[in-house]
Design a protein around this motif. Structure first.
Motif, mmCIF file in Angstrom:
data_model
loop_
_atom_site.group_PDB
_atom_site.id
_atom_site.type_symbol
_atom_site.label_atom_id
_atom_site.label_comp_id
_atom_site.label_asym_id
_atom_site.label_seq_id
_atom_site.Cartn_x
_atom_site.Cartn_y
_atom_site.Cartn_z
ATOM 1 N N GLY A 291 0.818 -1.205 0.000
ATOM 2 C CA GLY A 291 0.000 0.000 0.000
ATOM 3 C C GLY A 291 0.850 1.251 0.000
ATOM 4 O O GLY A 291 2.046 1.204 0.283
ATOM 5 N N PRO A 292 0.221 2.382 -0.324
ATOM 6 C CA PRO A 292 0.974 3.633 -0.455
ATOM 7 C C PRO A 292 1.579 4.099 0.860
ATOM 8 O O PRO A 292 1.032 3.843 1.929
ATOM 9 N N PHE A 293 2.710 4.805 0.769
ATOM 10 C CA PHE A 293 3.440 5.250 1.955
ATOM 11 C C PHE A 293 4.289 6.447 1.507
ATOM 12 O O PHE A 293 5.470 6.304 1.163
ATOM 13 N N PRO A 294 3.696 7.654 1.475
ATOM 14 C CA PRO A 294 4.382 8.805 0.869
ATOM 15 C C PRO A 294 5.745 9.123 1.478
ATOM 16 O O PRO A 294 6.638 9.555 0.760
ATOM 17 N N THR A 295 5.931 8.954 2.784
ATOM 18 C CA THR A 295 7.208 9.372 3.390
ATOM 19 C C THR A 295 8.189 8.207 3.542
ATOM 20 O O THR A 295 9.146 8.290 4.308
ATOM 21 N N GLU A 296 7.917 7.115 2.813
ATOM 22 C CA GLU A 296 8.772 5.917 2.953
ATOM 23 C C GLU A 296 10.228 6.229 2.578
ATOM 24 O O GLU A 296 10.500 6.962 1.621
ATOM 25 N N LEU A 297 11.133 5.640 3.345
ATOM 26 C CA LEU A 297 12.571 5.784 3.089
ATOM 27 C C LEU A 297 13.142 4.451 2.650
ATOM 28 O O LEU A 297 12.612 3.391 2.994
ATOM 29 N N ASP A 298 14.241 4.516 1.899
ATOM 30 C CA ASP A 298 14.969 3.265 1.659
ATOM 31 C C ASP A 298 16.444 3.517 1.953
ATOM 32 O O ASP A 298 16.818 4.590 2.433
ATOM 33 N N GLY A 299 17.258 2.529 1.702
ATOM 34 C CA GLY A 299 18.698 2.703 1.911
ATOM 35 C C GLY A 299 19.060 2.822 3.378
ATOM 36 O O GLY A 299 18.370 2.299 4.256
ATOM 37 N N GLU A 300 20.163 3.569 3.598
ATOM 38 C CA GLU A 300 20.758 3.641 4.941
ATOM 39 C C GLU A 300 19.836 4.195 6.009
ATOM 40 O O GLU A 300 19.778 3.696 7.134
ATOM 41 N N MET A 301 19.107 5.260 5.626
ATOM 42 C CA MET A 301 18.237 5.885 6.625
ATOM 43 C C MET A 301 17.113 4.932 7.046
ATOM 44 O O MET A 301 16.734 4.889 8.218
ATOM 45 N N ALA A 302 16.614 4.138 6.085
ATOM 46 C CA ALA A 302 15.572 3.159 6.427
ATOM 47 C C ALA A 302 16.129 2.127 7.404
ATOM 48 O O ALA A 302 15.491 1.789 8.408
ATOM 49 N N THR A 303 17.334 1.656 7.128
ATOM 50 C CA THR A 303 17.945 0.650 8.020
ATOM 51 C C THR A 303 18.164 1.255 9.402
ATOM 52 O O THR A 303 17.971 0.599 10.423
ATOM 53 N N ARG A 304 18.537 2.531 9.408
ATOM 54 C CA ARG A 304 18.777 3.213 10.680
ATOM 55 C C ARG A 304 17.484 3.245 11.524
ATOM 56 O O ARG A 304 17.502 2.991 12.726
ATOM 57 N N LEU A 305 16.348 3.569 10.883
ATOM 58 C CA LEU A 305 15.089 3.652 11.636
ATOM 59 C C LEU A 305 14.525 2.268 11.957
ATOM 60 O O LEU A 305 13.958 2.050 13.022
ATOM 61 N N ARG A 306 14.685 1.322 11.034
ATOM 62 C CA ARG A 306 14.124 -0.017 11.227
ATOM 63 C C ARG A 306 14.915 -0.822 12.238
ATOM 64 O O ARG A 306 14.356 -1.576 13.026
ATOM 65 N N GLY A 307 16.239 -0.626 12.210
ATOM 66 C CA GLY A 307 17.105 -1.500 13.002
ATOM 67 C C GLY A 307 17.340 -2.787 12.242
ATOM 68 O O GLY A 307 16.792 -3.003 11.151
ATOM 69 N N THR A 308 18.163 -3.641 12.802
ATOM 70 C CA THR A 308 18.539 -4.859 12.077
ATOM 71 C C THR A 308 17.817 -6.082 12.613
ATOM 72 O O THR A 308 17.985 -7.187 12.112
ATOM 73 N N GLY A 309 17.035 -5.879 13.650
ATOM 74 C CA GLY A 309 16.365 -7.019 14.279
ATOM 75 C C GLY A 309 17.098 -7.459 15.533
ATOM 76 O O GLY A 309 16.649 -8.354 16.245
ATOM 77 N N ALA A 310 18.229 -6.817 15.805
ATOM 78 C CA ALA A 310 19.019 -7.207 16.982
ATOM 79 C C ALA A 310 18.327 -6.776 18.279
ATOM 80 O O ALA A 310 18.412 -7.458 19.293
ATOM 81 N N LYS A 311 17.648 -5.618 18.232
ATOM 82 C CA LYS A 311 16.964 -5.146 19.443
ATOM 83 C C LYS A 311 15.506 -5.591 19.378
ATOM 84 O O LYS A 311 14.911 -5.597 18.297
ATOM 85 N N PRO A 312 14.930 -5.914 20.527
ATOM 86 C CA PRO A 312 13.552 -6.434 20.509
ATOM 87 C C PRO A 312 12.556 -5.458 19.913
ATOM 88 O O PRO A 312 11.514 -5.863 19.434
ATOM 89 N N TRP A 313 12.844 -4.152 19.974
ATOM 90 C CA TRP A 313 11.888 -3.168 19.463
ATOM 91 C C TRP A 313 12.175 -2.770 18.018
ATOM 92 O O TRP A 313 11.531 -1.880 17.475
ATOM 93 N N ASP A 314 13.162 -3.377 17.384
ATOM 94 C CA ASP A 314 13.412 -3.056 15.980
ATOM 95 C C ASP A 314 12.153 -3.340 15.154
ATOM 96 O O ASP A 314 11.288 -4.124 15.572
#
Ligand code: GDP
Ligand code: IMO
Ligand code: MG
Length: 432
Positions: free
Chosen positions: A277-300
């Motif tokens: 679905g649409p997501f106008p402010t979606e990020l990709d690349g480094e900044m997306a990884t920065r906000l998403r986290g890598t899955g290492a932290k429980p809240w990622d």
């Protein structure tokens, strides 16, 4: 007034579970009014993490009564597993502590198989559902052929209804989806057993809630999903199948319109979405990884129910304004502020622009055609300090305070609390 409502203002996973847990210390009853086990609400208390899909997040407090309202679609197998999980963690669950509406609908194995078959059929147009049978169960409800909790109270009649339902599902699976039919007998015996186990929990929860409200008891309505997934007001067709917004509370709990003390919107300090679905402010690349986290932290940013990586982006002030309007929000709780620490700059979308350069505070036709807009951003200074130990407003860095004030300005709603970590105590009260 004794009724408070907590809803998600984005595409779900705003941190509703932890806020409901917090507000439950002052609530007598915590009631879910929509959705099913597509929800995944996380509560962290004293180093224990609870992931709740159906049972209200207030249940961890021993004094609360949990209610599953008529607006839900309930998978009894998931519910019984969750009851066991809570008991194993020392949370007592009994008909004295949990009530299920007789009018809530049942999710059957056929709904789950149909959910997956429908998604496969959609090919590239998939919604990316949680695969929990939510859409097909609500479809049966609206088509007036669903099975309900009340049906479980008469085993002979229930068995007849299951068999009829299985006939219809198997017809659908074979002829519309070329999928193997489901075996009937195991479903019959499983569901008769679930009926025996859940019998004493099934009551007229609307009557219980009405009485409680008249007695001045404090009732907290816990929304599932987020309003941008609402069947009427969300980014249709990339939505769930229930009324997620605050107005769904009354029909989903079976109570009349009454005064509401607060309509609190849980809002993540940035934006996330799981599914298509649409997501106008979606990020990709480094900044997306920065906000998403890598899955290492429980809240990622990985789904609590499905484990899927969530799409992430900057906070969308246009959608927050829309959430205020459609829900009648009186307060916001801003979650995951700690995750923004360490960024040089933080962007917030303040308007949308169309191809002709025209700007909108809220798009003229709601949010169904979001793909045609470009976000207009304002850039704010970030902060470097770790916020996770902060408990007082005055101890927040100036830039974090300014970020909160900016969210209030673009949404038109005051922020009552900001959370700076997943634990119950990791919150900061925001002065008006
Ligand atoms: P819900 O569906 O709205 O209840 O949210 P989820 O439980 O699916 O996802 C929220 C995730 O963020 C969970 O892992 C929470 O423990 C975590 N969380 C909630 N508030 C905060 C916060 O302020 N900071 C951090 N770091 N994590 C948070
Ligand atoms: P909580 O309560 C995030 C999304 C799915 C999919 C769409 C339809 O934890 O915030 P469905 O299975 O409901 O038919 O899927 O809705 N979705 C959620 N996304 N949080 C949730 O719940 C969600 N419940 C459903 O990913 O895009
Ligand atoms: Mg969730």
């Amino acid at each position: 007034m004794p009724l408070k409502i907590l809803v998600g203002t984005q595409w779900g996973d705003e941190g509703k579970g932890r806020i409901v847990d917090l507000l439950s210390s002052q609530s007598d009853i915590v009631a879910r009014f929509n959705g099913g086990d597509n929800a995944g609400h996380t509560v962290n208390v004293s180093n224990h993490t609870f992931k709740l899909h159906l049972i209200p997040s207030g249940i961890i407090h021993p004094h609360t009564l949990g209610v599953l309202g008529n607006g839900l679609v309930i998978n009894p197998k998931s519910l019984l597993i969750e009851i066991e999980m809570l008991r194993d963690s020392g949370v007592e669950i009994s008909p004295e502590r949990l009530l299920i509406s007789y009018a809530a609908h049942l999710i059957m194995p056929g709904h789950i198989t149909l959910d997956r078959a429908k998604e496969t059929n959609l090919g590239k147009g998939q919604i990316g559902t949680t695969g929990r049978g939510i859409g097909p169960a609500y479809t049966d409800k609206v088509s007036r052929k669903g099975l309900r909790m009340i049906d479980m109270l008469d085993l002979a009649l229930f068995e007849e209804r299951i068999r009829l339902h299985m006939q219809q599902v198997n017809y659908d699976l074979s002829f519309h989806y070329q999928t193997a039919p489901l075996k009937v007998e195991p479903v019959v015996s499983d569901y008769l057993e679930y009926a025996r186990q859940l019998h004493d929990y099934i009551v007229d929860t609307g009557a219980v809630l009405d009485m409680a409200l008249h007695e001045g008891k404090l009732v907290l309505a816990e929304g599932a999903q987020g309003m941008l997934l609402d069947i009427d007001h969300g980014s249709y067709p990339f939505v769930t199948s229930s009324n997620v917004t605050a107005t769904g509370v009354f029909s989903g709990l079976g109570i009349g319109i009454c005064k509401v003390e607060n309509v609190i919107g849980a809002t993540k300090a940035f934006q996330s979405r799981v599914g298509a679905g649409p997501f106008p402010t979606e990020l990709d690349g480094e900044m997306a990884t920065r906000l998403r986290g890598t899955g290492a932290k429980p809240w990622d940013e990985f789904g609590t129910t499905t484990g899927r990586p969530r799409r992430v982006g900057w906070l969308d002030g246009v959608l927050l304004r829309y959430a205020r309007r459609v829900n009648g929000l009186t307060d916001l709780v801003l979650t995951k502020l700690d995750v923004l620490s360490g960024l040089e700059q933080i962007k917030v979308c303040t308007a949308y622009e169309d191809v002709n350069g025209e700007q909108y505070a809220i798009p003229p036709m709601g949010i169904t055609q979001l793909d045609q807009y470009k976000p207009v951003y304002e850039t704010l200074p970030g902060w470097q300090e770790d916020l996770t130990a902060v408990r007082q407003w005055d101890d927040l860095p100036k830039a974090a305070q300014e970020y909160i004030r900016f969210v209030e300005k673009i949404s038109g709603v005051l922020v009552m609390l900001a959370s700076v970590g997943p634990e119950r105590s990791q919150v900061v009260e925001v002065p008006a």
